[in-house]
Design an enzyme around this catalytic site. Structure first.
Site, mmCIF file in Angstrom:
data_model
loop_
_atom_site.group_PDB
_atom_site.id
_atom_site.type_symbol
_atom_site.label_atom_id
_atom_site.label_comp_id
_atom_site.label_asym_id
_atom_site.label_seq_id
_atom_site.Cartn_x
_atom_site.Cartn_y
_atom_site.Cartn_z
ATOM 1 N N ARG A 1 53.261 45.716 58.355
ATOM 2 C CA ARG A 1 54.404 44.812 58.129
ATOM 3 C C ARG A 1 54.164 43.494 58.846
ATOM 4 O O ARG A 1 53.520 43.485 59.910
ATOM 5 C CB ARG A 1 55.707 45.456 58.629
ATOM 6 C CG ARG A 1 56.066 46.708 57.831
ATOM 7 C CD ARG A 1 57.314 47.365 58.340
ATOM 8 N NE ARG A 1 57.443 48.693 57.764
ATOM 9 C CZ ARG A 1 58.414 49.082 56.938
ATOM 10 N NH1 ARG A 1 59.379 48.248 56.605
ATOM 11 N NH2 ARG A 1 58.439 50.315 56.447
ATOM 12 N N HIS B 1 41.569 42.386 61.643
ATOM 13 C CA HIS B 1 41.631 42.249 60.182
ATOM 14 C C HIS B 1 40.228 42.438 59.599
ATOM 15 O O HIS B 1 39.263 41.863 60.112
ATOM 16 C CB HIS B 1 42.170 40.866 59.810
ATOM 17 C CG HIS B 1 42.276 40.676 58.326
ATOM 18 N ND1 HIS B 1 43.297 41.215 57.584
ATOM 19 C CD2 HIS B 1 41.458 40.043 57.448
ATOM 20 C CE1 HIS B 1 43.112 40.917 56.310
ATOM 21 N NE2 HIS B 1 42.005 40.212 56.194
ATOM 22 N N ASP C 1 50.428 34.935 64.464
ATOM 23 C CA ASP C 1 51.546 33.996 64.355
ATOM 24 C C ASP C 1 52.401 34.465 63.175
ATOM 25 O O ASP C 1 52.178 35.552 62.648
ATOM 26 C CB ASP C 1 51.061 32.544 64.228
ATOM 27 C CG ASP C 1 50.207 32.319 63.000
ATOM 28 O OD1 ASP C 1 50.236 33.172 62.079
ATOM 29 O OD2 ASP C 1 49.504 31.289 62.942
ATOM 30 N N GLU D 1 34.751 46.862 63.649
ATOM 31 C CA GLU D 1 36.119 46.729 64.195
ATOM 32 C C GLU D 1 36.219 47.494 65.506
ATOM 33 O O GLU D 1 36.755 46.999 66.502
ATOM 34 C CB GLU D 1 37.155 47.311 63.219
ATOM 35 C CG GLU D 1 37.333 46.534 61.945
ATOM 36 C CD GLU D 1 38.413 47.156 61.052
ATOM 37 O OE1 GLU D 1 39.087 48.112 61.468
ATOM 38 O OE2 GLU D 1 38.563 46.678 59.925
HETATM 39 C C1 GRF Z 1 41.689 48.434 59.625
HETATM 40 O O1 GRF Z 1 40.768 48.302 58.585
HETATM 41 C C2 GRF Z 1 42.179 47.096 60.088
HETATM 42 O O2 GRF Z 1 41.245 46.101 59.970
HETATM 43 C C3 GRF Z 1 43.349 46.827 59.197
HETATM 44 O O3 GRF Z 1 43.935 48.093 58.976
HETATM 45 C C4 GRF Z 1 42.970 49.118 59.150
HETATM 46 C C5 GRF Z 1 43.495 50.087 60.154
HETATM 47 O O4 GRF Z 1 42.732 51.219 60.274
HETATM 48 N N1 GRF Z 1 44.227 45.862 59.784
HETATM 49 P P1 GRF Z 1 43.018 52.260 61.432
HETATM 50 O O5 GRF Z 1 44.456 52.778 61.236
HETATM 51 O O6 GRF Z 1 42.841 51.581 62.751
HETATM 52 O O7 GRF Z 1 42.039 53.351 61.200
#
Ligand code: GRF
Length: 195
Positions: A95, A113, A145, A178
């Site tokens: 959200r 992201h 933001d 990530e």
């Molecule tokens: C990730 O791919 C992140 O980049 C995006 O949502 C996904 C979350 O994955 N914002 P998780 O719940 O951390 O496995």
């Protein structure tokens, strides 16, 4: 210097929450996760948190499917403040965050992201990247933001896109990055957030 206290918001599986926790437990990130909150009552991220004794609670979004109503943002801000959070990490939170929460935590909400922002903001960015035929994709940690995936960048990581990639293989390659850069980004900004 004291340990930074993190609050985490997520809607899904919580693999990025897990990456933060793993980095903390490995002694690579000097932080403590004080509260996990989700708008999805049965989200795996809540299960993961409770499994390791981290307080975890559901956000009451007042029946809205996608909107993050102001009342709910006030609830989250109050709960995060009561838990003593210094920084809120969005980890797959679906959200859009707006003024009520950002006003209480200015410059203190960050997001991960799955694209090299500013390219491919919004949903399922890895699909957007593959469909666009780019040769390089990646992920971005950024301050939040009131826009969608628009705040200042903290850290990015690139991955190659291969000709035989599927949505799933590319997403997996991005997610591995990530999990590496999210703890690193928190480590990078933490000193400035501690008094
Ligand atoms: C990730 O791919 C992140 O980049 C995006 O949502 C996904 C979350 O994955 N914002 P998780 O719940 O951390 O496995």
């Amino acid at each position: 210097m004291r340990t930074i206290r993190l609050g985490v918001l997520g809607s899904g599986t919580g693999s990025n929450f897990q990456a933060l926790l793993d980095a903390i437990q490995a002694g690579e990130l000097h932080a403590e996760i004080v509260l996990v909150m989700s708008d999805v009552p049965n989200a795996r991220i809540l299960e993961r948190a409770r499994g390791v004794g981290i307080p975890a609670s559901v956000i009451d979004c007042r029946g809205y499917a996608t909107k993050f109503p102001e009342e709910a943002q006030h609830d989250v801000a109050a709960a995060m403040r009561d838990a003593g959070a210094d920084l809120i990490c969005l980890a797959g939170f679906m959200r859009l965050i707006k003024a009520p929460l950002l006003a209480v935590f200015p410059q203190r909400v960050i997001n991960i992201h799955p694209s090299l922002l500013p390219a491919f903001p919004g949903l399922e960015a890895w699909k957007q990247a593959l469909d666009a035929g780019v040769s390089e994709a990646g992920c971005t940690v950024h301050y939040v933001d009131a826009g969608m995936d628009t705040g200042p960048h903290i850290l990015q990581a690139k991955v190659p896109v291969y000709p035989d990639d599927t949505y799933a293989t590319l997403h997996a390659r991005i997610q591995a990055e990530e999990h590496r850069i999210y703890p690193e980004a928190v480590r990078h900004i933490a000193p400035a957030l501690l008094d």
